[in-house]
Scaffold this motif. Structure first.
Motif, short mmCIF file in Angstrom:
data_model
loop_
_atom_site.label_atom_id
_atom_site.label_comp_id
_atom_site.label_asym_id
_atom_site.label_seq_id
_atom_site.Cartn_x
_atom_site.Cartn_y
_atom_site.Cartn_z
N PHE A 190 -34.12 -25.04 18.54
CA PHE A 190 -32.77 -24.75 19.01
C PHE A 190 -31.82 -25.93 18.78
CE2 PHE A 190 -29.57 -24.26 22.45
CZ PHE A 190 -29.11 -23.00 22.12
N CYS B 267 -24.67 -23.03 18.53
CA CYS B 267 -24.76 -21.78 19.29
C CYS B 267 -23.38 -21.29 19.71
CB CYS B 267 -25.63 -21.99 20.52
SG CYS B 267 -25.73 -20.55 21.58
N ILE B 268 -23.07 -20.00 19.38
CA ILE B 268 -21.79 -19.43 19.79
C ILE B 268 -21.96 -18.56 21.04
CG2 ILE B 268 -20.71 -19.53 17.49
CD1 ILE B 268 -21.34 -16.49 17.24
N GLU B 269 -23.12 -18.60 21.63
CA GLU B 269 -23.43 -17.86 22.87
C GLU B 269 -23.13 -16.37 22.75
OE1 GLU B 269 -22.58 -20.07 26.61
OE2 GLU B 269 -21.70 -21.51 25.24
N CYS B 270 -23.65 -15.79 21.68
CA CYS B 270 -23.45 -14.36 21.48
C CYS B 270 -24.53 -13.56 22.19
CB CYS B 270 -23.46 -14.04 19.99
SG CYS B 270 -25.09 -14.30 19.25
N ASP B 271 -25.54 -14.22 22.73
CA ASP B 271 -26.62 -13.57 23.49
C ASP B 271 -27.61 -12.78 22.64
OD1 ASP B 271 -25.59 -14.52 25.80
OD2 ASP B 271 -24.89 -12.61 26.59
N ALA B 272 -27.43 -12.78 21.32
CA ALA B 272 -28.28 -11.93 20.49
C ALA B 272 -29.76 -12.26 20.66
CB ALA B 272 -27.89 -12.08 19.02
N CYS B 273 -30.07 -13.56 20.76
CA CYS B 273 -31.47 -13.95 20.89
C CYS B 273 -32.05 -13.49 22.20
CB CYS B 273 -31.61 -15.47 20.74
SG CYS B 273 -30.54 -16.42 21.83
N PHE C 221 -29.70 -17.45 29.30
CA PHE C 221 -28.53 -18.31 29.27
C PHE C 221 -27.97 -18.33 30.69
CE2 PHE C 221 -29.03 -17.50 24.86
CZ PHE C 221 -28.49 -18.61 24.22
N CYS D 130 -30.14 -14.60 15.15
CA CYS D 130 -29.13 -15.64 15.42
C CYS D 130 -28.19 -15.76 14.22
CB CYS D 130 -29.81 -16.97 15.69
SG CYS D 130 -28.61 -18.29 15.96
N THR E 86 -25.94 -17.99 13.53
CA THR E 86 -25.49 -19.32 13.12
C THR E 86 -26.65 -20.27 12.83
OG1 THR E 86 -25.49 -20.05 15.40
CG2 THR E 86 -23.44 -19.13 14.58
N ALA F 281 -28.56 -21.37 14.99
CA ALA F 281 -28.77 -22.24 16.15
C ALA F 281 -30.26 -22.18 16.51
CB ALA F 281 -27.91 -21.78 17.32
N TRP F 282 -30.84 -21.00 16.37
CA TRP F 282 -32.29 -20.90 16.39
C TRP F 282 -32.73 -20.97 14.94
CZ3 TRP F 282 -35.35 -21.74 20.22
CH2 TRP F 282 -35.04 -21.32 21.52
S1 SF4 Z 1 -28.39 -15.82 18.80
FE1 SF4 Z 1 -27.94 -17.92 18.16
S2 SF4 Z 1 -25.74 -18.16 18.47
FE2 SF4 Z 1 -26.38 -16.31 19.58
S3 SF4 Z 1 -26.78 -17.04 21.66
FE3 SF4 Z 1 -28.73 -17.10 20.59
S4 SF4 Z 1 -28.86 -19.19 19.76
FE4 SF4 Z 1 -26.74 -18.85 20.34
#
Ligand code: SF4
Ligand SMILES: Cc1ncc(C[n+]2csc(CCOP(=O)(O)OP(=O)(O)O)c2C)c(N)n1
Ligand code: SF4
Ligand code: SF4
Ligand SMILES: [Mg+2]
Lengths: 350, 252
Positions: free
Chosen positions: B153, B158-164, B175, B229, B231, B233-234
């Motif tokens: 990570f 991370c744009i905090e889109c919650d997808a993960c 989160f 993810c 971006t 970020a993961w």
């Molecule tokens: S999917 Fe990636 S960008 Fe989106 S919240 Fe998770 S780590 Fe962050």
């Protein structure tokens, strides 16, 4: 891209009173772009239905065409569903609703599906106060057809190709309130703590519930200058209130005399507990919210939260006095009362 | 080299004046790294080294002892050993692209078929475990969880889109607001992380003031979080491990 999701689940996943876990409300793996706001809304729908203890087979998922309208495949795989023609979800839902009023109708649509091709249908489903929850996953563009500006794209918003939108955007919440929608809320896909209680309240509302959820399209409309990007919405998000949804069975033990806290009682006895942030606004006062929205626009703010609620309204089936029995359960005896009755009806008309 | 297969260790046949020391259990005293006994040039592996373990361990012992023997024959220091070949590289692929089936299922493991007890009890020379046939062996191997995928990570991406968080099949990503104590934080996760023997990963503070917390106890290493993810970020990292082997190929 993966097309399968492991069946493994956390062994200690909480269960609702029906004995289902959150997993039981999920759908198949999403094929939307990674990071699409729509996926967060799907996840919020899953959470809301799980927490409301809804029986999945009592839900009908209705949608039109678009990335947003594809999402019913990604939640509630044990529920009924209908994928209508582009912009035609409202009329199909109206029909289904009249045919069987015992189901929970959840319509999902996009800003293109609603504010362009489906605009006529949208206005009439509101006017008729169809008992349904209508969620617009609003990304300001036609995601599925590669990101053209939609009718909700804000004036001056810059597209990925650098083009500035020269048209005024339609404010779907304002429009819904004007048209007489009886539950109107606005939220952001990136704020589940606000979105989930709103969906729960909307699903419990008797009559038409509208939720406009700003839901960034990561692929075509998440660039600098766009007013529907993650960054822009986070910066300009102004919550009118924080809200909790209190189901019927839970007893209210605390008393609320604080004037900033408002309790709104729903048709079914459940409660919305609002912690008002803006004192000038009352969710049961139409004029106050219309003025609050206009004021927020001049400040370039995006108002979120429950905007307006009318608990006294009468939904379509009640209004036109339809039968409580689903049409497919009506037997011939009820449908054909016989020639004598027909004769008397005919006589009345003579 | 002596290959021995049997049910227990017995070393009466090794004369006790050779310089090979035995411990109180009558097991040879072995160096855990080199597998060398107290007598130079004599090596032990498998159950004969440290008592009964499984076949995978025995194979690993064999590799290590072979390296020692090779070094010993070349007159090199057997303590100066080659490292295994380890690679951790960024990759992005769907879970169906793994070398094994990744549709992790709750299938129960296949049981190794056994010969009829009547026959095996009557005749002690009869083999009890018959082993898998080719097809079952293949199916059993496909139950592999592919733990060769690691995820890493990076906060500022991370744009905090919650997808993960939404995709994770075992609900191990949350989160949330950070807490003063780890114990409180553990209880506030999507599903409380009660197994304290396993770490939780807590990120730095993200843009919205929350942190990302991952319960390592529940991670399947399916890599779906990294796949969803937007971006990176993961970051999905594939772990590649090649045991060091005897012979010049490894001395790189
Ligand atoms: S999917 Fe990636 S960008 Fe989106 S919240 Fe998770 S780590 Fe962050
Ligand atoms: C009758 C008809 N006209 C046009 C189209 C092409 N079309 C497909 S999706 C779409 C727009 C979808 O936009 P929106 O509802 O905002 O969904 P999004 O993909 O952005 O979630 C259009 C115009 C169509 N499928 N059918
Ligand atoms: S194109 Fe846009 S709206 Fe469609 S799935 Fe991708 S990110 Fe979502
Ligand atoms: S790799 Fe681990 S954290 Fe990521 S989705 Fe799979 S189980 Fe969840
Ligand atoms: Mg759209």
């Amino acid at each position: 891209m993966s097309y399968i999701k492991p069946k493994f689940a956390h062994p200690r996943l909480p269960k609702n009173p029906l004995g289902y876990t959150r997993k039981d409300y999920e759908g198949s793996i999403s094929t939307l772009c990674a990071g699409c706001g729509h996926d967060s809304i799907s996840a919020s729908i899953v959470d809301a239905c799980f927490e409301l203890n809804i029986e999945p087979h009592k839900v009908a998922k209705m949608s039109g065409i678009g990335c947003s309208s594809k999402t019913p495949a990604y939640f509630l795989s044990n529920s009924h569903g209908f994928n209508a023609v582009h912009g035609r979800m409202p009329s199909v839902t109206t029909g289904a609703n009249l045919g069987n009023r015992s189901m929970v109708y959840l319509g999902v649509s996009g800003d293109g599906d609603t504010a362009s091709i489906g605009m006529g249908q949208f206005t009439h489903v509101i006017r008729r106060n169809v008992n349904m929850t209508y969620i617009v996953m609003n990304n300001g563009c036609y995601g599925l057809t590669k990101g053209q500006d939609s009718a909700t794209a804000d004036y001056g918003s810059v597209s990925k190709s650098g083009h500035k939108n020269t048209f005024e955007g339609i404010d779907l919440c304002l429009l819904a309130i004007e048209l007489g929608a009886t539950f109107v809320a606005q939220s952001f896909s990136g704020d589940k703590s606000q979105l989930i209680p709103i969906i729960k309240a909307a699903l419990s509302h008797s009559g038409f519930s509208f939720i406009n959820v700003i839901s960034p399209c990561v692929t075509f409309n998440n660039n600098q200058g766009s007013t529907k990007s993650y960054d822009y919405v986070r910066e300009h998000n102004e919550a009118l209130s924080t809200l909790d949804f209190v189901p019927i069975k839970e007893e209210i033990t605390t008393t609320y005399d604080h004037k900033e806290i408002k309790l709104v009682e729903m048709h079914d006895g459940s409660l919305i507990r609002l912690n008002k942030i803006s004192p000038e606004w009352d969710p049961e006062d139409k004029l106050s919210i219309i003025s609050a929205i206009h004021k927020s626009k001049s400040r370039e703010e995006i108002l979120t939260g429950l905007l307006y609620i009318d608990n006294e309204s009468i939904e379509l089936n009640e209004l036109i006095n339809t039968t409580n029995t689903p049409l497919n359960k009506l037997v011939e005896k009820q449908l054909c009362p016989g020639s004598e009755i027909l004769e008397s009806i005919n006589n009345d008309l003579r | 080299m002596i290959i021995a297969i049997g049910q227990e260790n017995r070393f009466e046949w090794i004369e006790r004046n050779l310089g090979i020391e035995f411990d109180q259990w009558d097991m040879p005293v072995i160096d855990e790294k080199t597998f060398c006994s107290t007598r130079e040039g004599v090596f032990f592996g498998g159950d004969a080294a440290f008592g009964p373990k499984n076949v995978i361990t025995a194979v690993a012992h064999g590799h290590q002892a072979a390296i020692s023997i090779d070094l010993y024959c070349q007159n090199e220091d057997i303590k100066d050993r080659p490292n295994p070949d380890i690679k951790l590289f960024s990759t992005k692929m769907g879970i169906h692209e793994w070398s094994y089936d990744s549709d992790v299922t709750t299938d129960i493991r296949y049981i190794v078929p056994q010969a009829n007890k009547k026959d095996t009890l009557r005749n002690r020379k009869k083999e009890v475990e018959l082993g898998f046939d080719l097809q079952t062996a293949f199916k059993e191997a496909q139950r592999c969880l592919n733990c060769d995928v690691q995820t890493e990570f990076t906060e500022n991406k991370c744009i905090e889109c919650d997808a993960c968080m939404d995709i994770c099949p075992t609900s191990c990503i949350s989160f949330i607001k950070n807490e003063d104590s780890e114990d409180t934080l553990r209880m506030k996760l999507l599903v409380p992380a009660i197994n304290k023997e396993q770490d939780i990963l807590v990120s730095d503070i993200l843009k919205t003031g929350r942190v990302m917390v991952k319960d390592e106890d529940m991670c399947l290493h399916c890599g779906l979080c990294a796949e969803r993810c937007p971006t990176a970020a993961w970051d999905m990292k594939q772990f590649f491990y090649n045991t060091a082997k005897a012979g010049h190929i490894c001395y790189v």
